[in-house]
Design a protein around this motif. Structure first.
Motif, PDB file in Angstrom:
ATOM      1  N   ASP A   1       0.841  -1.189   0.000  1.00  0.00           N
ATOM      2  CA  ASP A   1       0.000   0.000   0.000  1.00  0.00           C
ATOM      3  C   ASP A   1       0.880   1.244   0.000  1.00  0.00           C
ATOM      4  O   ASP A   1       1.806   1.361   0.800  1.00  0.00           O
ATOM      5  CB  ASP A   1      -0.891  -0.021   1.257  1.00  0.00           C
ATOM      6  N   GLU A   2       0.609   2.144  -0.898  1.00  0.00           N
ATOM      7  CA  GLU A   2       1.478   3.299  -1.104  1.00  0.00           C
ATOM      8  C   GLU A   2       1.581   4.184   0.132  1.00  0.00           C
ATOM      9  O   GLU A   2       2.677   4.617   0.519  1.00  0.00           O
ATOM     10  CB  GLU A   2       0.973   4.107  -2.301  1.00  0.00           C
ATOM     11  N   ALA A   3       0.464   4.445   0.770  1.00  0.00           N
ATOM     12  CA  ALA A   3       0.462   5.321   1.949  1.00  0.00           C
ATOM     13  C   ALA A   3       1.260   4.672   3.080  1.00  0.00           C
ATOM     14  O   ALA A   3       2.059   5.329   3.762  1.00  0.00           O
ATOM     15  CB  ALA A   3      -0.966   5.604   2.394  1.00  0.00           C
ATOM     16  N   HIS A   4       1.063   3.371   3.245  1.00  0.00           N
ATOM     17  CA  HIS A   4       1.795   2.645   4.278  1.00  0.00           C
ATOM     18  C   HIS A   4       3.302   2.668   3.977  1.00  0.00           C
ATOM     19  O   HIS A   4       4.126   2.828   4.883  1.00  0.00           O
ATOM     20  CB  HIS A   4       1.277   1.209   4.346  1.00  0.00           C
ATOM     21  N   ALA A   5       3.642   2.552   2.701  1.00  0.00           N
ATOM     22  CA  ALA A   5       5.054   2.581   2.291  1.00  0.00           C
ATOM     23  C   ALA A   5       5.687   3.905   2.715  1.00  0.00           C
ATOM     24  O   ALA A   5       6.803   3.936   3.248  1.00  0.00           O
ATOM     25  CB  ALA A   5       5.170   2.384   0.785  1.00  0.00           C
ATOM     26  N   GLN A   6       4.979   5.003   2.491  1.00  0.00           N
ATOM     27  CA  GLN A   6       5.517   6.314   2.864  1.00  0.00           C
ATOM     28  C   GLN A   6       5.703   6.415   4.382  1.00  0.00           C
ATOM     29  O   GLN A   6       6.707   6.960   4.848  1.00  0.00           O
ATOM     30  CB  GLN A   6       4.574   7.436   2.378  1.00  0.00           C
ATOM     31  N   MET A   7       4.759   5.864   5.135  1.00  0.00           N
ATOM     32  CA  MET A   7       4.873   5.873   6.601  1.00  0.00           C
ATOM     33  C   MET A   7       6.103   5.074   7.047  1.00  0.00           C
ATOM     34  O   MET A   7       6.850   5.492   7.928  1.00  0.00           O
ATOM     35  CB  MET A   7       3.611   5.259   7.250  1.00  0.00           C
ATOM     36  N   ARG A   8       6.290   3.921   6.433  1.00  0.00           N
ATOM     37  CA  ARG A   8       7.418   3.050   6.813  1.00  0.00           C
ATOM     38  C   ARG A   8       8.758   3.702   6.440  1.00  0.00           C
ATOM     39  O   ARG A   8       9.745   3.579   7.156  1.00  0.00           O
ATOM     40  CB  ARG A   8       7.297   1.685   6.131  1.00  0.00           C
ATOM     41  N   LEU A   9       8.758   4.402   5.298  1.00  0.00           N
ATOM     42  CA  LEU A   9       9.985   5.075   4.878  1.00  0.00           C
ATOM     43  C   LEU A   9      10.335   6.198   5.852  1.00  0.00           C
ATOM     44  O   LEU A   9      11.508   6.368   6.236  1.00  0.00           O
ATOM     45  CB  LEU A   9       9.818   5.629   3.453  1.00  0.00           C
ATOM     46  N   LEU A  10       9.316   6.946   6.291  1.00  0.00           N
ATOM     47  CA  LEU A  10       9.549   8.005   7.278  1.00  0.00           C
ATOM     48  C   LEU A  10      10.106   7.415   8.572  1.00  0.00           C
ATOM     49  O   LEU A  10      11.052   7.940   9.163  1.00  0.00           O
ATOM     50  CB  LEU A  10       8.242   8.758   7.578  1.00  0.00           C
TER      51      LEU A  10
END
Lengths: 101, 556
Positions: free
Chosen positions: A41-50
């Motif tokens: 999931d794209e939004a989750h990916a951004q959270m994990r990257l942060l």
């Protein structure tokens, strides 16, 4: 219609050794690609990257790399990421060496 | 060779101490990566694909045996027992861990070496003709000037934040072995009408994504004007160079956008302004440096043993034919030790090989070693009578490959086996080409041929100036290799011409093989080299060999 999201893993280099590392679902940093969390999931990916990028005293240069599901866990898609899971092709050094030990 | 003054010693030690503190603060978390990155790069420390990489400068490619042994010691103690010699006369260690880097820098300082300015937007390691001080065709040894430039550019307050990196190459010979026309500044020694030595100053050359051959801004610059003139070039570039776009920041773009006439005018104007400030101290310093580069005391001895061995032993003869170059002293030869054994990584030497070369330099080579931009090691002064013994000793450590200047003497950047910027691998391509032509036993028949391979558009492998250049790219997630032909890195420098569409990883070696067969068919006689044939017949027959299906279609 939007294109389907290509799953990702969070990867970086370890600050102390420079070795390639992957973020796991339980918030560890693993040296093994197949232990990484496969993020679909794209939004989750951004959270994990942060989350990864915030760990400034452990990791350097965190980014999202394309991956796909495999029988033993996530597998790299691009050849660059495949090389990062092994080490160089001219010597048996890097992860391929540690895996053999 | 030059030995450190107290000032050099104190400066390098102070830098090691500073960087040790910075590493400590990075590890304990007081410095973020954004803060630390420029500091580590100033000291040659990169983070690559699998690990850190430390790039150590070998100023103008000159080493003594003690330094070579220390490089071996570093490889054994803090790395994996080998080092990689690069096209900019540096050595790279591919596996140091962060906490060990201060100790490595300290070990380098022990032998008057450092990793300062091997990265970042500053004046990088000044490279020189690897035959400097020995070549028969040389006007003067260019290394004293290179050392002067090293001292002047190290930590120069005006030039620490240039628009982009800045590379200077220098040769003392009219025959250019230092690729001066593909550098930000190239200095080529020439004589004026009165017979005095001076420099042709070439500005704005460079490879990378926008390959350009440099322009001559001064046909003859007296030696005494060199430092203020180079400073004037840097000064003009520092003002005009573009900081808004990384890809347009090198001086080649500044020259291109400003125009050669205008940039020449600006350089001359700035030169006239700063020249009076150079009151002669630079010349006093240069004279001291020159004294340190006094040639060794050459011995006189019979060379008949060499001649006899040459006629008797075909293995020795093959090596002598390819790996020796003419020395200014007829009793001597310049020996190139090939780091291109077939199937090995171009430019790599094990610690045992480094020690062997150090020993041999002491025993047979007046204690001098050089690293070439072609990733080989040179013993610049070997008496001919010592060549058979030297060759035998090299053979024992896998260093007697007779291929210098031939198809397997390939320049290859580290490529995607190590480099974080690479888009494809270079090393295995080089290995496979070398193995294939060794298997065909063709390379001596093919003769002089320079293949140069880069694993990305930045062109560390100098592919644009290879007779055959190979550029590895990522095409839709697959490695793809483009071929350029007819490049030349000497005083007749030319950027190679793209042959056509690229080849897949598994297709590149067969493509090179087809090219070579086309050359063998086209050449008028064995003495006509690949480059000469290419210049005579042009791209067409080579293109037909590379793309037989298209050629057949066109013929139909």
């Amino acid at each position: 219609m939007s294109r389907p999201y290509i799953p990702k893993v969070v990867t970086a280099n370890a600050l102390l050794e420079g070795d390639v590392i992957y973020l796991t679902a339980d918030d560890r940093w693993s040296r093994q690609h197949h232990e990484a969390e496969l993020i679909e999931d794209e939004a989750h990916a951004q959270m994990r990257l942060l989350h990864a990028a915030a760990q400034k005293s452990k990791v350097v240069g965190a980014y999202l790399a394309d991956a796909k599901a495999g029988p033993n866990g996530p597998e790299p898609v691009h050849f660059r990421e495949a090389f990062r899971t092994r080490g160089p092709s001219n010597y048996f050094h890097g992860k391929q060496e540690t895996a053999a030990q | 060779m030059y030995t450190y003054s107290d000032f050099d010693e104190a400066f390098v030690r102070a830098r090691v101490a500073q960087f040790s503190g910075q590493v400590e603060r990075r590890i304990d978390g007081s410095l973020t990566e954004d803060e630390f990155r420029p500091l580590r790069l100033m000291n040659g420390l990169y983070l690559q694909l699998h690990a850190y990489m430390l790039r150590v400068a070998i100023p103008y490619g000159t080493l003594n045996p003690r330094q070579m042994r220390q490089l071996a010691h570093i490889a054994d103690t803090w790395d994996k027992g080998y080092g990689h010699f690069t096209t900019r006369q540096n050595i790279q260690y591919n596996w140091p861990v962060l906490k060990d880097v201060p100790a490595i820098l300290s070990a380098l300082a022990d032998v008057e070496m450092h990793a300062i300015q091997t990265s970042g937007n500053c004046v990088r390691n000044v490279t020189a003709d690897h035959f400097a001080g020995a070549a028969a065709d040389e006007i003067e040894d260019p290394r004293p000037v290179a050392e002067l430039l090293r001292q002047w550019s190290t930590d120069h307050p005006e030039f620490q934040f240039l628009p982009r990196k800045f590379k200077i190459a220098i040769t003392g010979s009219p025959n250019d072995r230092a690729v001066t026309r593909a550098h930000d500044i190239g200095l080529r020694m020439v004589r004026n009408a009165a017979g005095e030595p001076g420099f042709e100053v070439i500005v704005g050359g460079g490879l990378g994504r926008t390959p350009m051959i440099g322009h001559t801004v001064r046909g003859f610059l007296p030696k005494a004007d060199l430092l203020p003139y180079v400073e004037a070039v840097l000064s003009v570039y520092n003002m005009l160079g573009r900081r808004d776009n990384k890809y347009k920041a090198r001086i080649k773009i500044t020259v291109h956008e400003t125009g050669v006439d205008e940039i020449t005018r600006l350089i001359e104007e700035r030169f006239a302004e700063i020249r009076p400030g150079f009151g002669g101290y630079d010349q006093e310093l240069l004279a001291q440096i020159e004294a340190a580069f006094a040639p060794p005391v050459f011995r006189t001895a019979p060379t008949d043993a060499y001649d006899a061995f040459y006629s008797a032993d075909p293995v020795f003869r093959a090596w002598a034919d390819t790996n020796l170059a003419r020395h200014r002293n007829d009793e001597y030869a310049i020996v190139t030790i090939s780091l291109k054994a077939h199937g090995e990584t171009p430019g790599d030497a094990t610690s045992a090989q480094m020690r062997a070369m150090a020993d041999l330099a002491e025993r047979y080579g007046h204690s001098e070693l050089r690293i070439s931009h072609e990733q080989n090691v040179i013993l610049p002064h070997v008496h001919k009578s010592d060549l058979p013994a030297l060759h035998a000793a090299l053979a024992q450590v896998g260093l007697a490959t007779a291929n210098v200047g031939l198809i397997s003497d390939i320049i290859a950047c580290p490529g995607m086996d190590y480099c974080a910027l690479a888009t494809a691998r270079s090393i295995p391509v080089a290995q496979d080409i070398a193995l294939r032509f060794d298997e065909l036993k063709l390379e001596h028949e093919v003769g002089p041929l320079k293949i140069k391979i880069s694993g990305c558009i930045n062109a560390c492998g100098h592919h644009h100036v290879g007779h055959i250049g190979i550029l590895g790219l990522d095409r839709a997630g697959v490695e793809n290799y483009q071929i350029t032909l007819g490049g030349d890195g000497t005083e007749t420098a030319v950027v190679g011409e793209r042959a056509g569409p690229g080849f897949a990883y598994t297709e590149i070696v067969p493509a090179i093989e087809r090219l070579i067969h086309a050359y063998l068919e086209q050449r008028t006689e064995p003495a006509e080299t690949f480059l000469q044939t290419y210049r005579r017949v042009g791209l067409a027959p080579f293109k037909a060999a590379l793309y037989p299906a298209e050629a057949a279609q066109n013929a139909a």
